[in-house]
Write a protein that holds these residues in place. Structure first.
Motif, PDB file in Angstrom:
ATOM      1  N   ILE A 218       0.850  -1.201   0.000  1.00  0.00           N
ATOM      2  CA  ILE A 218       0.000   0.000   0.000  1.00  0.00           C
ATOM      3  C   ILE A 218       0.880   1.244   0.000  1.00  0.00           C
ATOM      4  O   ILE A 218       0.637   2.209  -0.734  1.00  0.00           O
ATOM      5  N   ALA A 221       2.215   1.805  -3.384  1.00  0.00           N
ATOM      6  CA  ALA A 221       1.201   2.321  -4.303  1.00  0.00           C
ATOM      7  C   ALA A 221       0.929   3.805  -4.051  1.00  0.00           C
ATOM      8  O   ALA A 221       0.627   4.561  -4.971  1.00  0.00           O
ATOM      9  N   SER A 222       1.064   4.214  -2.761  1.00  0.00           N
ATOM     10  CA  SER A 222       0.743   5.605  -2.449  1.00  0.00           C
ATOM     11  C   SER A 222       1.873   6.563  -2.826  1.00  0.00           C
ATOM     12  O   SER A 222       1.730   7.773  -2.705  1.00  0.00           O
ATOM     13  N   PRO A 393       2.433  -6.017  -7.658  1.00  0.00           N
ATOM     14  CA  PRO A 393       1.119  -6.689  -7.765  1.00  0.00           C
ATOM     15  C   PRO A 393       1.233  -8.207  -7.671  1.00  0.00           C
ATOM     16  O   PRO A 393       0.370  -8.855  -7.067  1.00  0.00           O
ATOM     17  N   LEU A 396       1.455  -9.088  -4.161  1.00  0.00           N
ATOM     18  CA  LEU A 396       0.132  -9.005  -3.517  1.00  0.00           C
ATOM     19  C   LEU A 396      -0.656 -10.300  -3.731  1.00  0.00           C
ATOM     20  O   LEU A 396      -1.244 -10.840  -2.790  1.00  0.00           O
ATOM     21  N   ILE A 400      -2.102 -12.900  -0.941  1.00  0.00           N
ATOM     22  CA  ILE A 400      -3.495 -13.336  -0.835  1.00  0.00           C
ATOM     23  C   ILE A 400      -3.558 -14.856  -0.746  1.00  0.00           C
ATOM     24  O   ILE A 400      -4.201 -15.422   0.133  1.00  0.00           O
ATOM     25  N   ALA A 410     -11.169 -17.978   3.548  1.00  0.00           N
ATOM     26  CA  ALA A 410     -11.093 -16.598   3.090  1.00  0.00           C
ATOM     27  C   ALA A 410     -10.898 -15.646   4.264  1.00  0.00           C
ATOM     28  O   ALA A 410     -10.438 -14.523   4.092  1.00  0.00           O
ATOM     29  N   VAL A 413      -7.588 -14.087   4.397  1.00  0.00           N
ATOM     30  CA  VAL A 413      -7.356 -12.965   3.479  1.00  0.00           C
ATOM     31  C   VAL A 413      -7.941 -11.682   4.066  1.00  0.00           C
ATOM     32  O   VAL A 413      -7.339 -10.604   3.969  1.00  0.00           O
ATOM     33  N   LEU A 417      -5.847  -8.259   4.943  1.00  0.00           N
ATOM     34  CA  LEU A 417      -6.146  -6.928   4.405  1.00  0.00           C
ATOM     35  C   LEU A 417      -6.349  -5.922   5.535  1.00  0.00           C
ATOM     36  O   LEU A 417      -5.797  -4.812   5.502  1.00  0.00           O
TER      37      LEU A 417
ATOM     38  N   ALA B  82      -3.940   4.022  -7.487  1.00  0.00           N
ATOM     39  CA  ALA B  82      -3.087   2.864  -7.227  1.00  0.00           C
ATOM     40  C   ALA B  82      -3.432   2.215  -5.885  1.00  0.00           C
ATOM     41  O   ALA B  82      -3.551   0.991  -5.786  1.00  0.00           O
ATOM     42  N   VAL B  83      -3.624   3.073  -4.841  1.00  0.00           N
ATOM     43  CA  VAL B  83      -3.960   2.513  -3.533  1.00  0.00           C
ATOM     44  C   VAL B  83      -5.324   1.839  -3.581  1.00  0.00           C
ATOM     45  O   VAL B  83      -5.512   0.721  -3.076  1.00  0.00           O
ATOM     46  N   VAL B  86      -5.154  -1.553  -5.172  1.00  0.00           N
ATOM     47  CA  VAL B  86      -4.621  -2.606  -4.292  1.00  0.00           C
ATOM     48  C   VAL B  86      -5.694  -3.059  -3.301  1.00  0.00           C
ATOM     49  O   VAL B  86      -5.959  -4.256  -3.146  1.00  0.00           O
ATOM     50  N   VAL B  87      -6.327  -2.086  -2.629  1.00  0.00           N
ATOM     51  CA  VAL B  87      -7.284  -2.436  -1.577  1.00  0.00           C
ATOM     52  C   VAL B  87      -8.545  -3.057  -2.175  1.00  0.00           C
ATOM     53  O   VAL B  87      -8.974  -4.150  -1.784  1.00  0.00           O
ATOM     54  N   THR B  90      -8.112  -6.526  -3.644  1.00  0.00           N
ATOM     55  CA  THR B  90      -8.140  -7.606  -2.652  1.00  0.00           C
ATOM     56  C   THR B  90      -9.571  -7.885  -2.211  1.00  0.00           C
ATOM     57  O   THR B  90      -9.973  -9.043  -2.065  1.00  0.00           O
ATOM     58  N   VAL B  91     -10.353  -6.806  -2.009  1.00  0.00           N
ATOM     59  CA  VAL B  91     -11.757  -6.991  -1.616  1.00  0.00           C
ATOM     60  C   VAL B  91     -12.503  -7.747  -2.721  1.00  0.00           C
ATOM     61  O   VAL B  91     -13.269  -8.682  -2.451  1.00  0.00           O
ATOM     62  N   TYR B  93     -11.304  -9.797  -4.838  1.00  0.00           N
ATOM     63  CA  TYR B  93     -10.892 -11.201  -4.799  1.00  0.00           C
ATOM     64  C   TYR B  93     -11.692 -11.944  -3.728  1.00  0.00           C
ATOM     65  O   TYR B  93     -12.196 -13.043  -3.960  1.00  0.00           O
ATOM     66  N   LEU B  94     -11.811 -11.301  -2.538  1.00  0.00           N
ATOM     67  CA  LEU B  94     -12.531 -11.933  -1.428  1.00  0.00           C
ATOM     68  C   LEU B  94     -13.979 -12.231  -1.808  1.00  0.00           C
ATOM     69  O   LEU B  94     -14.515 -13.291  -1.515  1.00  0.00           O
ATOM     70  N   ILE B 113      -4.557  -3.714 -11.208  1.00  0.00           N
ATOM     71  CA  ILE B 113      -3.478  -3.033 -10.486  1.00  0.00           C
ATOM     72  C   ILE B 113      -2.374  -2.612 -11.459  1.00  0.00           C
ATOM     73  O   ILE B 113      -1.838  -1.504 -11.367  1.00  0.00           O
TER      74      ILE B 113
END
Lengths: 498, 157
Positions: A218, A221-222, A393, A396, A400, A410, A413, A417, B82-83, B86-87, B90-91, B93-94, B113
């Motif tokens: 993260i 990415a920021s 990526p 990442l 996961i 799950a 995961v 997160l 970008a952030v 990523v977040v 993942t959500v 995917y879940l 991504i």
């Protein structure tokens, strides 16, 4: 003992284990050499894979990968002025100054050779000190353990942070997380929010993957405008002149290794803090402090040895007491429990061959660092060209799947997160993460020892000081708690006189 | 994302109060002098005290500084995307992996991504497919992790 040692050699020098060690070396060097990926992250990423291995190769992979990563962190620091891991940050400017003077070979060689020597020094201390401490620890009751854990958590708050209040808050948050689940002296389900997944507590490895890998992704990415790394020239022979340097800087080497091992063994403080302290100490005690910062190898020798020694030192309290010396061993303790090698003084009786095998791996990993490290330096140009917007990526996705693989749910995961986001927010708000991790690892032990001590002492707090060792540990812990207050009062008291 | 410490302290204080109230609701266990609520109570008091100190310190420092400071990277559209990629990736995917299957969701998340990082379409698609295949091989075929097949169950091996 000789039988166990022989078995241990057999456990290590097995083709499968050696292949795992070789693979972990390459992985560790790669992760360490890439800025933004840390040794702790290497450990968190390895755990889902080692989950399916026997105990010895699983631990061997972690020992090797972390040792390699801490050395490899020196490479980009020296070549592009960007430390590969936080443990190399202390002397990055120094190493880069040497590169600008055309001495990149010397700086990298010193990083490699003195990492190896520091790592071996720390391993020797680990092998000698751990069994001796275990003898003492066998006599410990819940009172001593309570104070030991309290002292460890205190160290984590006061040493690893420059803001103890925020460190303390971080510690309490970690303890709060450790409350969840059935695993408490009463066996009563707490903070499960009606979820069966949380009955066993917050799954530790997914939480670690979140805090050390996802938070890093993260953060990457920021920061969209991260610089590209370009290595200007190729590297010559890094071993030239190293013997002369070892002789010339033997005392800084010994000092760095000793300080590193000690800092490593203190809970909460790891290789990065060891390197900072050793670099500062080297400068203060040097005969030529004015040369520091201008591209002078002395500080690199001392702190380069220190950070690798710290890695081994951190295993001493982890194996003997189950109290992690740094964030890497915090994860390792979770792995040890999963593998049935429960840390504590009895590990020397119940798992002697496996334990000796781990000790052998420490030496093997540090010796392998010479050829593997040399190869990594040669390949530095290519490794640093690896585009991070492709790599991150993929990491990442790896996280996961790894978080999922621990329990095949799950929920892993989700935990990953949530902890990733929380760790990112904590760090950007100045809350150190290390105390929280120690709180999560040690919370159950702290509660267990507290409650059983209270029951034994019939609810009297004086019971915590009734045995000589526990009284000493208790006084030490309380002194550290009040040290800042005491210092301030002393200073105020002295000020008018001055 | 840096919040004012007075705000951080307030959030932590509320969490501590919630934990305190919760620990008081935990039952005393029969025959046990120290029930399941004792230790949570201690943690909540400790956290609450620290939260108050943090707020006091922030107020004493004179409320200086903004309520929330967002890093330059996150203020830029690219950093924010970008952030979020990523977040939310993942959500996604879940939420979707059980239904669509790993082999469908993973490449989609990766492409999203990669695109937020301005990787060109051909490279993004190629690396996403390759990366998914390698990770699937390592975890599903070698380590026997039951990654979900979802829609692709008829094709499962």
């Amino acid at each position: 003992m000789p039988d166990a040692l022989l078995t241990a050699f057999g456990l290590v020098f097995d083709p499968y284990v050696l292949a795992v060690i070789a693979g972990a070396s390459i992985f560790g060097l790669f992760v360490g050499a890439i800025p933004g990926l840390t040794a702790t992250m290497a450990t968190a990423l390895l755990v889902p894979v080692t989950f399916f291995m026997e105990p010895v190769p699983a631990i061997a992979a972690i020992v090797t990968a972390t040792a390699m990563a801490i050395f490899a962190g020196d490479i980009p620091g020296c070549l592009v002025r960007m430390p590969g891991t936080p443990a190399s940050a202390a002397y990055t400017d120094e190493a880069y100054a040497m590169t600008r003077k055309g001495q990149a070979e010397v700086a990298l060689g010193a990083g490699l050779v003195f990492s190896v020597l520091g790592g071996i020094f720390g391993s020797v201390v680990l092998v000698l000190a751990a069994p001796a401490l275990a003898e003492v620890a066998l006599r410990f009751s819940s009172f001593e353990y309570f104070w030991l854990v309290a002292l460890g958590l205190t160290c984590a708050v006061f040493i690893s942070t420059n803001d103890p209040l925020k460190g303390l808050i971080s510690l309490f948050l970690g303890l709060g997380v450790s409350l969840a689940g059935l695993d408490n002296p009463s066996g009563y389900p707490r903070l499960t929010f009606g979820s069966t997944e949380l009955l066993g507590g917050v799954s530790f490895i997914p939480a670690m993957i979140g805090m050390f890998a996802v938070s890093e992704i993260i953060r990457w990415a920021s920061e969209p405008d991260a610089p590209a790394f370009k290595v200007q020239r190729s590297i010559g022979n890094v071993f030239t002149g190293m013997w002369k340097m070892t002789v010339a800087y033997r005392w800084p080497l010994v000092r760095g290794s000793t300080v590193g091992t000690l800092i490593g063994a203190l809970p909460g403080a790891g290789a990065d803090i060891a390197a900072w302290i050793s670099y500062a100490m080297s400068k203060r005690l040097s005969k030529t402090p004015e040369k520091f910062g201008t591209g002078h190898p002395e500080g690199i020798v001392e702190s380069g040895a220190s950070n690798n020694a710290a890695l081994s030192g951190a295993w001493i309290p982890a194996l003997v007491f189950g109290i992690p010396g740094d964030s890497i061993t915090a994860i390792v303790i979770g792995v040890l429990y999963m593998k049935g090698m429960n840390p504590g003084p009895t590990i020397f009786m119940n798992n002697a061959p496996q334990l000796y095998a781990v000790f052998i791996v420490f030496f093997l990993a540090n010796l392998l660092m010479v050829p593997f490290g040399w190869a990594a330096i040669k390949a530095a140009k290519q490794i640093l060209r690896m585009p991070r917007n492709i790599m991150m990526p993929i990491i990442l996705l790896f996280c996961i799947v790894g978080a999922f693989a621990i329990n095949n749910t799950a929920a892993g995961v989700t935990i990953m997160l949530v902890f990733g986001i929380v760790a990112f927010l904590m760090e950007s708000n100045g809350f150190p993460v290390a105390p929280a991790i120690l709180g999560m690892v040690l919370g159950a032990l702290l509660e267990d020892t507290f409650v059983s001590s209270m029951i034994k002492a019939d609810g009297s707090l004086l019971g915590f000081f009734s045995r000589p060792i526990s009284a000493t540990l208790g006084v030490a812990a309380i002194l550290v708690w009040f040290a800042p207050l005491l210092m301030r009062t002393l200073r105020r008291w002295q000020a008018p006189a001055a | 994302m840096r919040f004012h410490d007075a705000f951080n302290g307030l959030v932590l204080l509320l969490a501590a109060i919630a934990l305190l109230v919760y620990s008081l609701t935990l039952p005393a266990m029969q025959g046990q002098q120290f029930g399941p609520g004792v230790f949570p109570l201690m943690v909540s008091v400790g956290l609450g005290a620290c939260a108050l100190l943090l707020m006091a310190r922030a107020v004493a420092a004179g409320w200086s500084g903004p309520f929330v400071a967002v890093d330059a990277g996150l203020r830029s559209r690219r950093g924010l995307t970008a952030v979020l990629a990523v977040v939310l990736g993942t959500v996604a995917y879940l939420l979707l992996s059980d239904f669509l299957g790993f082999l469908v969701v993973a490449p989609l998340v990766l492409v999203a991504i990669f695109r937020s990082q301005r990787v060109g379409w051909p490279a993004a698609i190629a690396v996403a497919l390759l990366g998914t295949a390698v990770i699937h091989f390592v975890f599903y075929s070698m380590l026997r992790v039951p990654l979900p097949w979802g829609l692709l169950t008829p094709l499962a091996w």
